[in-house]
Design a protein around this motif. Structure first.
Motif, PDB file in Angstrom:
ATOM      1  N   UNK A 146       0.854  -1.176   0.000  1.00  0.00           N
ATOM      2  CA  UNK A 146       0.000   0.000   0.000  1.00  0.00           C
ATOM      3  C   UNK A 146       0.891   1.228   0.000  1.00  0.00           C
ATOM      4  N   UNK A 147       0.330   2.384  -0.273  1.00  0.00           N
ATOM      5  CA  UNK A 147       1.151   3.591  -0.311  1.00  0.00           C
ATOM      6  C   UNK A 147       1.515   4.043   1.096  1.00  0.00           C
ATOM      7  N   UNK A 148       0.527   4.149   1.957  1.00  0.00           N
ATOM      8  CA  UNK A 148       0.752   4.626   3.319  1.00  0.00           C
ATOM      9  C   UNK A 148       0.198   3.622   4.325  1.00  0.00           C
ATOM     10  N   UNK A 149       0.873   3.513   5.458  1.00  0.00           N
ATOM     11  CA  UNK A 149       0.386   2.657   6.530  1.00  0.00           C
ATOM     12  C   UNK A 149       0.955   1.263   6.570  1.00  0.00           C
ATOM     13  N   UNK A 150       1.742   0.880   5.559  1.00  0.00           N
ATOM     14  CA  UNK A 150       2.174  -0.521   5.532  1.00  0.00           C
ATOM     15  C   UNK A 150       3.193  -0.849   6.626  1.00  0.00           C
ATOM     16  N   UNK A 151       4.035   0.111   7.016  1.00  0.00           N
ATOM     17  CA  UNK A 151       4.995  -0.173   8.089  1.00  0.00           C
ATOM     18  C   UNK A 151       4.279  -0.408   9.411  1.00  0.00           C
ATOM     19  N   UNK A 152       3.318   0.467   9.726  1.00  0.00           N
ATOM     20  CA  UNK A 152       2.567   0.297  10.969  1.00  0.00           C
ATOM     21  C   UNK A 152       1.776  -1.001  10.953  1.00  0.00           C
ATOM     22  N   UNK A 153       1.124  -1.296   9.829  1.00  0.00           N
ATOM     23  CA  UNK A 153       0.329  -2.522   9.737  1.00  0.00           C
ATOM     24  C   UNK A 153       1.205  -3.759   9.853  1.00  0.00           C
ATOM     25  N   UNK A 209       0.297  10.973   3.384  1.00  0.00           N
ATOM     26  CA  UNK A 209       0.830  10.392   4.614  1.00  0.00           C
ATOM     27  C   UNK A 209       0.784  11.385   5.766  1.00  0.00           C
ATOM     28  N   UNK A 210       0.889  12.685   5.476  1.00  0.00           N
ATOM     29  CA  UNK A 210       0.862  13.694   6.533  1.00  0.00           C
ATOM     30  C   UNK A 210      -0.555  13.988   7.007  1.00  0.00           C
ATOM     31  N   UNK A 211      -1.530  13.829   6.127  1.00  0.00           N
ATOM     32  CA  UNK A 211      -2.910  14.183   6.467  1.00  0.00           C
ATOM     33  C   UNK A 211      -3.429  13.479   7.722  1.00  0.00           C
ATOM     34  N   UNK A 212      -3.171  12.184   7.930  1.00  0.00           N
ATOM     35  CA  UNK A 212      -3.694  11.528   9.140  1.00  0.00           C
ATOM     36  C   UNK A 212      -3.186  12.149  10.441  1.00  0.00           C
ATOM     37  N   UNK A 213      -1.937  12.601  10.458  1.00  0.00           N
ATOM     38  CA  UNK A 213      -1.420  13.226  11.677  1.00  0.00           C
ATOM     39  C   UNK A 213      -2.122  14.554  11.924  1.00  0.00           C
ATOM     40  N   UNK A 214      -2.401  15.300  10.867  1.00  0.00           N
ATOM     41  CA  UNK A 214      -3.138  16.558  11.030  1.00  0.00           C
ATOM     42  C   UNK A 214      -4.546  16.290  11.557  1.00  0.00           C
ATOM     43  N   UNK A 261       6.876  13.364  16.401  1.00  0.00           N
ATOM     44  CA  UNK A 261       7.759  13.080  15.264  1.00  0.00           C
ATOM     45  C   UNK A 261       7.024  12.203  14.258  1.00  0.00           C
ATOM     46  N   UNK A 262       6.632  12.791  13.142  1.00  0.00           N
ATOM     47  CA  UNK A 262       5.967  12.060  12.062  1.00  0.00           C
ATOM     48  C   UNK A 262       6.798  12.176  10.787  1.00  0.00           C
ATOM     49  N   UNK A 263       8.116  12.036  10.951  1.00  0.00           N
ATOM     50  CA  UNK A 263       9.030  12.243   9.822  1.00  0.00           C
ATOM     51  C   UNK A 263       8.796  11.280   8.677  1.00  0.00           C
ATOM     52  N   UNK A 264       8.185  10.133   8.972  1.00  0.00           N
ATOM     53  CA  UNK A 264       7.952   9.141   7.917  1.00  0.00           C
ATOM     54  C   UNK A 264       6.863   9.586   6.942  1.00  0.00           C
ATOM     55  N   UNK A 265       6.164  10.668   7.257  1.00  0.00           N
ATOM     56  CA  UNK A 265       5.146  11.193   6.344  1.00  0.00           C
ATOM     57  C   UNK A 265       5.850  11.940   5.216  1.00  0.00           C
TER      58      UNK A 265
END
Length: 434
Positions: A116-123, A319-324, A310-314
């Motif tokens: 996936x584009x975003x979230x695959x590391x956390x998942x 990828x940044x939108x979820x932290x906002x 720290x959301x540097x991985x965005x």
């Protein structure tokens, strides 16, 4: 390490000798393969002198070779290795394909592949944590952790959890995942696909195409009550089963999994757990105890009542939108090497942003885009942004590094950027408590 007797006596070329390349060479040599290897850095090649034939595969007669193993960082759409190998009928593969080939010689096991584009590391990390909590032998690799060939084989009943980038999937042809997961797909890395989003999406979807029909395919498709995403939950899967996740508790009780995007990541991992028949009690405990990942909405400390995240991985706006979305009264540090113009998905969450501090190559473009929405400070560098934000932010507010950009204009990589942020926060003039 993981090896295969099938590689004995065969000839392979390895291009790129960073982490996965080194592990590949070592595994092939241990299996008795004949290896030609190359890296553009002379100091890296020296370490392999006497163990392999040092020669650039692009300038090598590949007659009789069984494969050219390249780093995922090699752009197949621009690098000459692909047309050169094609002339000899030699496949261009990656270390994940070698792992797939080695599976027949490993103790009976299962593989979970997550892309996936975003979230695959956390998942991926969460799935691994759930398996460990359930007492299942497990390891994770691919685009996270140690290279998969460098790891020790799991005992019978183990589960390999692989985070897979589109680049890795492009180099893989026989990975039949017992459970394959496709998260979101948003525009990213399009330079590798000549600007063709459809080609990028097709690359991700190949993870399903490689599967046997009887294996589980899971794709993000989540709906629920806005105040409690676990109220109703039904990701798509091949058997079109709908799950009720309510017995696992509420997302509000999963400290490292806050925000709508982490709800989606959690639900994907829960579906994997269901597909693997893991006990609900273990899954519920794992969701509560998951520590999260460095550089992904990582709470690095609190100073004077101000939270620093720290959301540097965005590295893109999606990828940044979820932290906002996850925090209020945000002092947003943003910028670097932009991957797309504008604010993208971040724009819908600008009501959460009190002030912005722009850095890096894209700093001026972000400043112009953000000026209609909030106060903007053109800081240029991360140290200046952290210092100014620390002076302006008040108790109850959040200083968020979520750059929405790549890091290579000012840092080695996103980890370097995140570590620098952590150091800067910890060097502020008041004590921090995590």
């Amino acid at each position: 390490m993981i090896t295969s007797p099938a590689w004995k006596g065969r000839k392979y070329a390895v291009l790129g000798l960073a982490r996965s390349g080194r592990a590949t060479v070592n595994a092939l040599l241990a299996a008795g393969a004949d290896v030609t290897a190359w890296d553009e850095r002379e100091e890296t090649r020296v370490a392999f002198a006497g163990r392999v034939t040092l020669a650039d595969p692009v300038e090598t007669d590949l007659t009789g070779f069984d494969g050219v193993v390249v780093s995922p960082g090699v752009p197949l759409n621009r690098h000459p290795i692909k047309p050169h190998a094609d002339k000899y009928g030699v496949p261009v593969i990656g270390d994940i394909e070698l792992f797939a080939q080695a599976r027949g010689g490993l103790p009976p096991h299962k593989v979970v592949g997550i892309t996936g584009t975003n979230g695959k590391s956390t998942t991926t990390a969460l799935t691994h944590h759930i398996l460990k909590t359930a007492g299942v032998p497990t390891t994770m690799g691919g685009n996270i952790g140690l290279p998969i060939l460098e790891q020790q084989p799991l005992p019978e009943g183990g589960v390999y959890v692989l985070e897979l980038s589109s680049y890795q999937i492009d180099l893989t042809y026989s990975l039949d995942c017992d459970v394959a997961v496709l998260l979101n797909i948003t525009p990213d890395h399009l330079d590798r696909y000549d600007g063709d989003f459809a080609a990028y999406a097709a690359s991700k979807s190949r993870l399903f195409a490689m599967q046997s029909e009887e294996h589980a395919a899971v794709q993000e498709n989540i709906h629920g009550h806005p105040d409690d995403p676990t109220d109703v939950w039904g990701p798509w899967n091949r058997n079109d089963q709908e799950r009720d996740a309510r017995p696992l508790g509420s997302q509000r009780n999963w400290p490292a999994l806050q925000g709508p995007h982490n709800g989606q990541n959690a639900f994907a991992a829960i579906e994997v757990a269901f597909q693997l028949d893991l006990p609900e009690e273990a899954v519920a405990k794992a969701l509560r105890t998951f520590p999260g990942l460095p550089h992904r909405m990582e709470r690095v400390g609190e100073r004077g009542g101000v939270l620093y995240v720290n959301d540097s991985k965005a590295t893109n706006t999606a990828a940044a939108a979820p932290a906002l979305a996850a925090f209020d009264k945000i002092h947003w540090i943003v910028g670097g090497q932009a991957k797309e113009p504008g604010l993208g998905e971040c724009e819908q969450h600008m009501g959460h942003v009190t002030a912005a501090y722009t850095i890096g190559e894209a700093g001026e473009d972000f400043a112009e885009a953000l000026t209609p929405h909030c106060a903007v400070s053109r800081c240029g560098t991360l140290d200046k942004a952290v210092e100014l934000a620390s002076q302006v932010a008040r108790a109850g507010e959040t200083v968020l590094l979520s750059p929405a950009c790549a890091s290579f204009d000012q840092f080695r990589d996103f980890e370097d950027r995140g570590e620098t942020f952590r150091i800067l926060v910890n060097s502020l003039d008041r004590d921090l408590t995590a």
